[in-house]
Scaffold this motif. Structure first.
Motif, mmCIF file in Angstrom:
data_model
loop_
_atom_site.group_PDB
_atom_site.id
_atom_site.type_symbol
_atom_site.label_atom_id
_atom_site.label_comp_id
_atom_site.label_asym_id
_atom_site.label_seq_id
_atom_site.Cartn_x
_atom_site.Cartn_y
_atom_site.Cartn_z
ATOM 1 N N UNK A 105 -17.121 -26.617 18.378
ATOM 2 C CA UNK A 105 -16.695 -25.363 17.734
ATOM 3 C C UNK A 105 -16.134 -24.379 18.763
ATOM 4 N N UNK A 106 -16.137 -24.778 20.023
ATOM 5 C CA UNK A 106 -15.611 -23.888 21.052
ATOM 6 C C UNK A 106 -16.555 -22.744 21.386
ATOM 7 N N UNK A 107 -17.844 -22.929 21.097
ATOM 8 C CA UNK A 107 -18.825 -21.893 21.412
ATOM 9 C C UNK A 107 -19.547 -22.280 22.703
ATOM 10 N N UNK A 108 -19.305 -21.513 23.742
ATOM 11 C CA UNK A 108 -19.903 -21.831 25.043
ATOM 12 C C UNK A 108 -21.367 -21.417 25.064
ATOM 13 N N UNK A 109 -22.203 -22.222 25.727
ATOM 14 C CA UNK A 109 -23.621 -21.885 25.854
ATOM 15 C C UNK A 109 -24.108 -22.350 27.218
ATOM 16 N N UNK A 110 -25.255 -21.821 27.613
ATOM 17 C CA UNK A 110 -25.866 -22.254 28.868
ATOM 18 C C UNK A 110 -27.206 -22.891 28.543
ATOM 19 N N UNK A 111 -27.460 -24.061 29.099
ATOM 20 C CA UNK A 111 -28.783 -24.660 28.920
ATOM 21 C C UNK A 111 -29.763 -23.865 29.758
ATOM 22 N N UNK A 112 -30.826 -23.389 29.113
ATOM 23 C CA UNK A 112 -31.832 -22.624 29.844
ATOM 24 C C UNK A 112 -33.200 -23.257 29.589
ATOM 25 N N UNK A 113 -33.574 -24.217 30.443
ATOM 26 C CA UNK A 113 -34.820 -24.955 30.195
ATOM 27 C C UNK A 113 -36.055 -24.061 30.248
ATOM 28 N N UNK A 114 -35.894 -22.832 30.742
ATOM 29 C CA UNK A 114 -37.053 -21.939 30.818
ATOM 30 C C UNK A 114 -37.113 -20.948 29.666
ATOM 31 N N UNK A 115 -36.165 -21.039 28.756
ATOM 32 C CA UNK A 115 -36.159 -20.077 27.657
ATOM 33 C C UNK A 115 -37.344 -20.322 26.726
ATOM 34 N N UNK A 116 -38.281 -19.377 26.741
ATOM 35 C CA UNK A 116 -39.439 -19.438 25.851
ATOM 36 C C UNK A 116 -39.377 -18.152 25.063
ATOM 37 N N UNK A 117 -39.476 -18.189 23.784
ATOM 38 C CA UNK A 117 -39.370 -16.966 23.027
ATOM 39 C C UNK A 117 -40.738 -16.336 22.815
ATOM 40 N N UNK A 118 -40.746 -15.050 22.451
ATOM 41 C CA UNK A 118 -42.007 -14.326 22.355
ATOM 42 C C UNK A 118 -42.768 -14.537 21.053
ATOM 43 N N UNK A 119 -42.340 -15.485 20.251
ATOM 44 C CA UNK A 119 -43.026 -15.748 18.987
ATOM 45 C C UNK A 119 -43.441 -17.213 18.983
ATOM 46 N N UNK A 120 -44.612 -17.492 18.403
ATOM 47 C CA UNK A 120 -45.205 -18.832 18.531
ATOM 48 C C UNK A 120 -44.641 -19.873 17.587
ATOM 49 N N UNK A 121 -43.866 -19.460 16.604
ATOM 50 C CA UNK A 121 -43.528 -20.431 15.556
ATOM 51 C C UNK A 121 -42.387 -21.388 15.901
ATOM 52 N N UNK A 122 -41.784 -21.226 17.064
ATOM 53 C CA UNK A 122 -40.595 -22.029 17.334
ATOM 54 C C UNK A 122 -40.890 -23.490 17.651
ATOM 55 N N UNK A 123 -39.982 -24.336 17.189
ATOM 56 C CA UNK A 123 -39.985 -25.764 17.524
ATOM 57 C C UNK A 123 -38.526 -26.132 17.808
ATOM 58 N N UNK A 124 -38.325 -27.133 18.591
ATOM 59 C CA UNK A 124 -36.961 -27.619 18.881
ATOM 60 C C UNK A 124 -36.014 -26.484 19.311
#
Ligand code: HAM
Length: 420
Positions: free
Chosen positions: A245-264
């Protein structure tokens, strides 16, 4: 000086700046409405238990930042610190997931409350526009949401933002990683608080901003290396769809969000002109949340973009939105008879959809013309007794200064023509 001030950590949206906030909310909602998201609105407060279970007992949001209170009737409530748990609660309650048409796609816009230490970009009352796609596990859905947020920011003219992307694994692989990380962390020199965090929420330790902690984290096991095959494949597909889609992103293996419900899939939109509060939006997949709050298994994904920080991002990039003046025509009556007649014309113009204002309060000509100019109107309608006797009003172009007499009964047509 007024006696009262806005509570600490809050501020008022007042004209003319408030128009920018409205425009930002609108701009974020456009791509959502254009991709089959239905609008949802939930109460500003919920049963406190919903957030404790949904957002997570060990998160800062629940332990430190929630405005929780007990009502006179004994209900334990909390002002909503975020939207996802509420939206899922409402969708389950209304059985939206049983309509046979999954995912249920919803969008929302509203106020959220967190008792945080206030600073620029971090407030105790703030606004989000969010989207949730409930009940489907499909990498295209994750990609869709990221693409839509990207489109929203771009439509506002923003350029200096980046998309950070990570996968937090699922209930198969995350526990294995969690145990490995705990083993590693227990061997470090950390303070009491952080040691406690290792036991309840070790992934959050990775997010610790202190240098002394970050130094020790070099060599920590990375979730990326523990992802199971299913999570790896899923993540790879999200990445491929974004790239296509032409959307650039950066892989950030340390990205942890401040809410517990996330998966994948988890992601954050960060803006480089904002200093420490750089996250303008964030979200991810939350496949287990429905079950955590008593519902059936409903894999879902969503995001929320912060309106306040998006406005700050616009300022940082020097972008002024093209917001049409609130007033196009300003009517100035000279004398009682003119007041009566012109007020009628104002009503007529408004009914015809022309944004019109009127010199209220019996202002003199000079003052009234000043107000007309300040209103941002393109045109002024001026009428005195002599004009009325001749069946005309003066139409003045406030930009060129040109003035022409127009027939009283042709005001709407003439104004429309003059506005183009
Ligand atoms: P969040 O990352 O906590 O995620 O908040 C999303 C955005 O809200 C942030 O990126 C930021 O722009 C804004 N925000 C948060 N706290 C503040 C604050 N104190 N002052 C100003 N702005 C703030 C969520 O809330 C999730 N519910 C997002 C989501 C939706 N995940 C899945 N679906």
């Amino acid at each position: 000086m007024s006696t009262f001030q806005a509570p600490k950590g809050t501020y008022d949206l007042i004209p003319p700046n408030s128009a920018t906030y409205l425009a930002v909310r609108e701009a974020i909602s456009v791509p959502l409405r254009n991709s089959s998201h239905g609008y949802i609105e939930t109460p500003g407060f919920e049963n406190v238990e919903l957030f404790a279970r949904g957002v997570g007992e060990s998160t800062d949001i629940v332990t430190k930042e929630m405005y929780a209170f007990e009502t006179k009737g004994g209900d334990k409530l909390a002002l909503r610190p975020e939207g996802t748990a509420s939206v899922l609660r409402a969708a389950l309650e209304a059985n939206l997931h049983k309509g046979g048409n999954l995912p249920v796609k919803l969008w929302y816009s509203g106020s959220y409350y967190r008792y945080e230490r206030p600073q620029k970009g971090r407030y105790r009352h703030f606004s989000q526009v969010g989207a949730e796609a409930i009940g489907a596990e499909d990498p295209a859905l994750d990609a869709e949401l990221i693409i839509l947020a990207h489109q929203a920011y771009r439509s506002l003219g923003l350029r200096d933002f980046r998309i950070l992307l990570n996968s937090l694994g699922d209930k198969e692989c995350r526990p294995v990683y969690r145990a490995a990380l705990q083993d590693f962390l227990r061997g470090l020199q950390l303070d009491e608080d952080t040691r406690r965090r290792i036991e309840i929420n070790p992934l959050r330790v990775l997010d610790d901003k202190r240098e002394a902690v970050q130094e020790q984290l070099i060599g920590a096991p990375m979730l990326r290396d523990y992802l199971c095959e299913a999570c790896k494949t899923y993540h790879e597909q999200v990445r491929e769809l974004l790239t296509a889609a032409g959307v650039a992103f950066e892989d950030d293996p340390k990205l942890v969000r401040g809410l517990d419900y996330y998966t994948r899939t988890t992601f954050e939109f960060v803006h480089d002109g904002l200093g420490s509060q750089s996250a303008v939006g964030g979200g991810g997949r939350y496949d287990g949340l429905s079950e955590m709050i008593g519902g059936p298994a409903l894999p879902s994904v969503g995001w929320a973009l912060g309106v306040d920080r998006t406005v700050l991002a616009l300022e940082a990039e020097g972008i002024t939105l093209d917001i049409p003046a609130a007033t196009a025509v300003y009517a100035v009556p000279l004398g009682e008879e003119a007041r009566r007649v012109l007020f009628g014309k104002v009503t007529e113009l408004r009914r015809a959809g022309v944004a019109t204002d009127f010199a209220y309060g019996g202002k003199g000509l000079k003052n009234a013309m000043k107000s007309a100019n300040r209103s941002g109107a393109r045109l002024a309608l001026v009428a005195g007794e002599r004009d009325l006797a001749e069946g005309v009003v003066q139409l003045k172009d406030l930009v060129s200064g040109e003035q022409t007499a127009i027939a009283l009964d042709a005001v709407v047509d003439e104004v429309r023509r003059a506005l183009g």
